[in-house]
Scaffold this active site. Structure first.
Site, PDB file in Angstrom:
ATOM      1  N   GLY A 109       2.276  -2.596   0.523  1.00  0.00           N
ATOM      2  CA  GLY A 109       3.236  -1.733   1.213  1.00  0.00           C
ATOM      3  C   GLY A 109       3.194  -1.952   2.723  1.00  0.00           C
ATOM      4  O   GLY A 109       4.232  -2.021   3.389  1.00  0.00           O
ATOM      5  N   CYS A 144       0.289   5.435 -11.319  1.00  0.00           N
ATOM      6  CA  CYS A 144       0.154   5.776  -9.900  1.00  0.00           C
ATOM      7  C   CYS A 144      -0.191   7.251  -9.732  1.00  0.00           C
ATOM      8  O   CYS A 144      -1.156   7.597  -9.067  1.00  0.00           O
ATOM      9  CB  CYS A 144       1.446   5.432  -9.169  1.00  0.00           C
ATOM     10  SG  CYS A 144       2.907   6.123  -9.935  1.00  0.00           S
ATOM     11  N   GLY A 192       4.001  -0.376  -5.559  1.00  0.00           N
ATOM     12  CA  GLY A 192       2.821  -1.213  -5.715  1.00  0.00           C
ATOM     13  C   GLY A 192       1.691  -0.679  -4.859  1.00  0.00           C
ATOM     14  O   GLY A 192       1.647   0.525  -4.569  1.00  0.00           O
ATOM     15  N   SER A 193       0.822  -1.558  -4.451  1.00  0.00           N
ATOM     16  CA  SER A 193      -0.378  -1.104  -3.748  1.00  0.00           C
ATOM     17  C   SER A 193      -0.083  -0.780  -2.283  1.00  0.00           C
ATOM     18  O   SER A 193       0.883  -1.281  -1.702  1.00  0.00           O
ATOM     19  CB  SER A 193      -1.453  -2.185  -3.832  1.00  0.00           C
ATOM     20  OG  SER A 193      -1.004  -3.334  -3.154  1.00  0.00           O
ATOM     21  N   THR A 194      -0.960   0.001  -1.700  1.00  0.00           N
ATOM     22  CA  THR A 194      -0.807   0.376  -0.293  1.00  0.00           C
ATOM     23  C   THR A 194      -0.935  -0.862   0.598  1.00  0.00           C
ATOM     24  O   THR A 194      -0.210  -0.995   1.592  1.00  0.00           O
ATOM     25  CB  THR A 194      -1.858   1.444   0.070  1.00  0.00           C
ATOM     26  OG1 THR A 194      -1.616   2.585  -0.774  1.00  0.00           O
ATOM     27  CG2 THR A 194      -1.745   1.876   1.520  1.00  0.00           C
ATOM     28  N   GLU A 220       6.611   3.407  -2.739  1.00  0.00           N
ATOM     29  CA  GLU A 220       5.833   4.210  -3.695  1.00  0.00           C
ATOM     30  C   GLU A 220       4.507   3.491  -3.870  1.00  0.00           C
ATOM     31  O   GLU A 220       4.429   2.475  -4.559  1.00  0.00           O
ATOM     32  CB  GLU A 220       6.566   4.308  -5.038  1.00  0.00           C
ATOM     33  CG  GLU A 220       7.915   5.000  -4.973  1.00  0.00           C
ATOM     34  CD  GLU A 220       7.811   6.510  -4.823  1.00  0.00           C
ATOM     35  OE1 GLU A 220       6.685   7.037  -4.708  1.00  0.00           O
ATOM     36  OE2 GLU A 220       8.861   7.169  -4.802  1.00  0.00           O
TER      37      GLU A 220
HETATM   38  P1  NAD Z   1       0.767  -5.032  -5.808  1.00  0.00           P
HETATM   39  O1  NAD Z   1       1.017  -4.426  -4.486  1.00  0.00           O
HETATM   40  O2  NAD Z   1      -0.342  -5.986  -5.933  1.00  0.00           O
HETATM   41  O3  NAD Z   1       2.064  -5.786  -6.328  1.00  0.00           O
HETATM   42  C1  NAD Z   1       3.317  -5.134  -6.453  1.00  0.00           C
HETATM   43  C2  NAD Z   1       4.441  -6.149  -6.302  1.00  0.00           C
HETATM   44  O4  NAD Z   1       4.480  -6.640  -4.966  1.00  0.00           O
HETATM   45  C3  NAD Z   1       4.307  -7.369  -7.190  1.00  0.00           C
HETATM   46  O5  NAD Z   1       5.588  -7.672  -7.717  1.00  0.00           O
HETATM   47  C4  NAD Z   1       3.856  -8.448  -6.220  1.00  0.00           C
HETATM   48  O6  NAD Z   1       4.215  -9.741  -6.605  1.00  0.00           O
HETATM   49  C5  NAD Z   1       4.613  -8.059  -4.963  1.00  0.00           C
HETATM   50  N1  NAD Z   1       4.049  -8.549  -3.718  1.00  0.00           N
HETATM   51  C6  NAD Z   1       2.801  -8.952  -3.454  1.00  0.00           C
HETATM   52  N2  NAD Z   1       2.656  -9.279  -2.149  1.00  0.00           N
HETATM   53  C7  NAD Z   1       3.861  -9.065  -1.574  1.00  0.00           C
HETATM   54  C8  NAD Z   1       4.352  -9.175  -0.241  1.00  0.00           C
HETATM   55  N3  NAD Z   1       3.575  -9.577   0.764  1.00  0.00           N
HETATM   56  N4  NAD Z   1       5.643  -8.830  -0.008  1.00  0.00           N
HETATM   57  C9  NAD Z   1       6.432  -8.396  -1.009  1.00  0.00           C
HETATM   58  N5  NAD Z   1       6.022  -8.280  -2.283  1.00  0.00           N
HETATM   59  C10 NAD Z   1       4.748  -8.604  -2.567  1.00  0.00           C
HETATM   60  O7  NAD Z   1       0.578  -3.799  -6.807  1.00  0.00           O
HETATM   61  P2  NAD Z   1       0.147  -3.846  -8.359  1.00  0.00           P
HETATM   62  O8  NAD Z   1      -1.301  -4.231  -8.424  1.00  0.00           O
HETATM   63  O9  NAD Z   1       1.132  -4.617  -9.142  1.00  0.00           O
HETATM   64  O10 NAD Z   1       0.309  -2.316  -8.766  1.00  0.00           O
HETATM   65  C11 NAD Z   1      -0.740  -1.397  -8.744  1.00  0.00           C
HETATM   66  C12 NAD Z   1      -0.607  -0.451  -7.573  1.00  0.00           C
HETATM   67  O11 NAD Z   1       0.697   0.113  -7.553  1.00  0.00           O
HETATM   68  C13 NAD Z   1      -1.542   0.731  -7.652  1.00  0.00           C
HETATM   69  O12 NAD Z   1      -2.105   0.998  -6.381  1.00  0.00           O
HETATM   70  C14 NAD Z   1      -0.652   1.895  -8.036  1.00  0.00           C
HETATM   71  O13 NAD Z   1      -1.112   3.161  -7.659  1.00  0.00           O
HETATM   72  C15 NAD Z   1       0.617   1.521  -7.369  1.00  0.00           C
HETATM   73  N6  NAD Z   1       1.747   2.173  -8.021  1.00  0.00           N
HETATM   74  C16 NAD Z   1       2.403   3.168  -7.349  1.00  0.00           C
HETATM   75  C17 NAD Z   1       3.452   3.839  -7.964  1.00  0.00           C
HETATM   76  C18 NAD Z   1       4.173   4.951  -7.261  1.00  0.00           C
HETATM   77  O14 NAD Z   1       5.222   5.374  -7.738  1.00  0.00           O
HETATM   78  N7  NAD Z   1       3.694   5.445  -6.139  1.00  0.00           N
HETATM   79  C19 NAD Z   1       3.832   3.504  -9.250  1.00  0.00           C
HETATM   80  C20 NAD Z   1       3.140   2.484  -9.905  1.00  0.00           C
HETATM   81  C21 NAD Z   1       2.102   1.821  -9.268  1.00  0.00           C
END
Ligand code: NAD
Length: 474
Positions: free
Chosen positions: A231, A282, A226-228, A248
């Site tokens: 993360g 990503c 997900g997002s940085t 990731e």
């Molecule tokens: P996001 O971080 O908003 O959400 C990802 C997940 O995390 C969701 O299921 C969300 O409910 C959960 N989440 C939110 N807050 C949390 C917390 N505090 N603790 C635990 N879980 C929590 O990301 P997104 O908007 O769904 O995805 C887009 C981002 O993901 C982009 O930045 C993209 O580059 C990245 N991404 C990276 C990869 C990779 O392999 N590096 C792959 C796909 C997407």
């Protein structure tokens, strides 16, 4: 044989809640409700983890061969439901059936399941000299939390789930609140084969549920994509449970086109490197540095490819580009494009929303004549927009490519592989592709550096990432 639409409807019926108890999930393109996601509360996290924890010892006890066999059967089950899963994914996520999109994603799920079943993590003999013996083995960690994003929701869920199961862990899977139904449907297909509670879904629109799951004391590993920003929160949460982490995170991948590249030959690869999943990937190409000697030709060739790629509703055959998955992402893309235009960017193609297709459609856009320091170049756009930057000196292009905090992927484009490899060796990214971008393979480790995260997925390294190392010496 039931038709595909009724298989899709029955998959959806099995996993969805009622309108009274669930949350309406819209079709990404039309915004019409396609179903109702069940909702869990923070209080449900403990029960989900407890179920997975109770199921773990027996799953580990089964041994590698039996678990691998299960994964192969699961892969067959995914194949058997492939078209129905692809349709649901297409509606919920927005990506078309055709092109490197929904059918491709479901196919990748089966491929990665089979890979996780067949790759083996051997015991490493560290010392064997007749007197001393030391070896490194790997066993299950326990319960793994799999927390995923909305862009490739099925494929990324499998990337997390398959190796974790193979190594004898059980998994609590937490899909993105934007794409819960397709992940639930996939989990349902998997669970028809797997023993009970080896894979437990927990679904919520409340981010607090994800946070509670990551911080739970019985979670031994968090696989997060997900997002940085999120993360970082997970890293903080791991201070409490010391869970191992694979992160990731976001990327802002640079591509460098060297002067000897042939624009016509590389144009299609560049296009899909940037526009796969309508740019919501990503490790997509997110900024392209082109040598001044072929700058105009590369832009023209890219624009010609973009022009012939149909965008539209995902279930309509032939479309290969779709909408942004949600309005928040649409707004980000529009803001970055508007700003790039204000900052002197030249719109070569696209540049505007396409409201006649639906509220979240944005035309495939190429913007030339930008430089570093413009938000569209410096920030992750995560949409169908590619900024192109002219360079004269390769040292400047390398400095720009390495100049941001992101380090997921990068690419070098050239007719001479040796020259390209020399440039690749100087790029700081988890993967540097040559004459391609974003191509992943189940046997080749994948992961980011810098703010794109840490830890590797896929291949033997991916199995190690969901295992606990143990040395036996003496
Ligand atoms: P996001 O971080 O908003 O959400 C990802 C997940 O995390 C969701 O299921 C969300 O409910 C959960 N989440 C939110 N807050 C949390 C917390 N505090 N603790 C635990 N879980 C929590 O990301 P997104 O908007 O769904 O995805 C887009 C981002 O993901 C982009 O930045 C993209 O580059 C990245 N991404 C990276 C990869 C990779 O392999 N590096 C792959 C796909 C997407």
């Amino acid at each position: 044989m039931p038709d595909i639409q009724s298989v899709e409807e029955s998959l959806l019926a099995r996993v969805q809640a009622t309108p009274e108890t669930g949350r309406a999930i819209p079709d990404a393109a039309t915004r019409e409700t396609i179903g109702y996601a069940p909702e869990h509360a923070v209080a449900d996290v403990a029960a989900a983890v407890a179920r997975a924890k109770a199921a773990q010892p027996a799953w580990e006890e089964l041994g590698h061969e039996a678990r691998a066999q299960s994964l192969l059967e699961v892969a067959d089950a995914v194949d058997a439901h492939a078209e129905a899963l692809a349709r649901l994914l297409s509606r919920e996520q927005g990506k078309p059936l055709d092109g490197p999109n929904a059918r491709f994603e479901v196919g990748a799920c089966a491929t990665w399941l089979r890979a996780a079943a067949t790759i083996t993590l051997e015991t490493e003999i560290l010392i064997e000299d007749g007197t001393d013996h030391a070896e490194l083995t790997y066993r299950a960690i326990g319960v793994v939390a799999a927390i995923g994003p909305w862009n490739w929701p099925l494929m990324i869920a499998i990337w997390q789930i398959a190796p974790a199961l193979r190594m004898g862990n059980t998994v609590v899977v937490k899909p993105s609140e934007y794409t819960p139904l397709s992940v639930l449907a996939l989990v349902d297909v998997l669970n028809a084969v797997l023993p009970p509670d080896v894979l437990v879904p927990i679904v919520s629109s409340d981010r607090e549920v994800g946070a509670r799951l990551a911080a739970h004391g019985d979670i031994g590993k968090v696989m997060f994509t997900g997002s940085t920003v999120t993360g970082r929160r997970i890293v903080e949460a791991s201070g409490a449970n010391l869970a191992r982490l694979t992160l990731e995170l976001g990327g802002n991948d640079a591509g460098i086109v060297l002067p000897d590249a042939d624009p016509e030959t590389i144009a299609e690869g560049l296009f899909w490197g940037a526009f796969i999943n309508t740019g919501q990937t990503c490790a997509a190409l997110k900024r392209l540095y082109v040598h001044e000697s072929i700058y105009d030709e590369v832009i023209d060739a890219l624009a010609a490819v973009a022009e012939r790629m149909p965008m539209g509703y995902g279930l309509d055959e032939g479309n290969v580009l779709g909408p942004l998955q949600n309005s928040k992402q649409f707004d980000i893309v529009k803001r970055l494009v508007d700003d790039a235009k204000d900052r002197g960017g030249r719109v070569v193609i696209g540049g505007e929303p396409v409201p006649e297709l639906g509220p979240n459609f944005f035309a495939a856009t190429i913007i030339a004549d930008l430089g570093d320091g413009v938000a569209l170049v410096d920030e992750e756009q995560f949409g169908p927009v590619l900024p192109v930057i002219k360079y004269a000196n390769i040292e400047d292009a390398i400095a720009s490519a390495n100049g941001l905090d992101a380090g997921l992927g990068a690419s070098v484009w050239s007719s001479d592989r040796a020259v390209a490899r020399a440039v690749a060796a100087r790029l700081r990214a988890g993967t540097v592709w040559i004459n391609a971008h974003g191509a992943v393979h189940p046997n080749i480790p994948f992961g980011g550096v810098k703010n794109s995260g840490y830890g590797l997925e896929f291949g033997v390294e991916g199995l190690k990432a969901v295992a606990e190392p143990r040395v036996v010496a003496g």
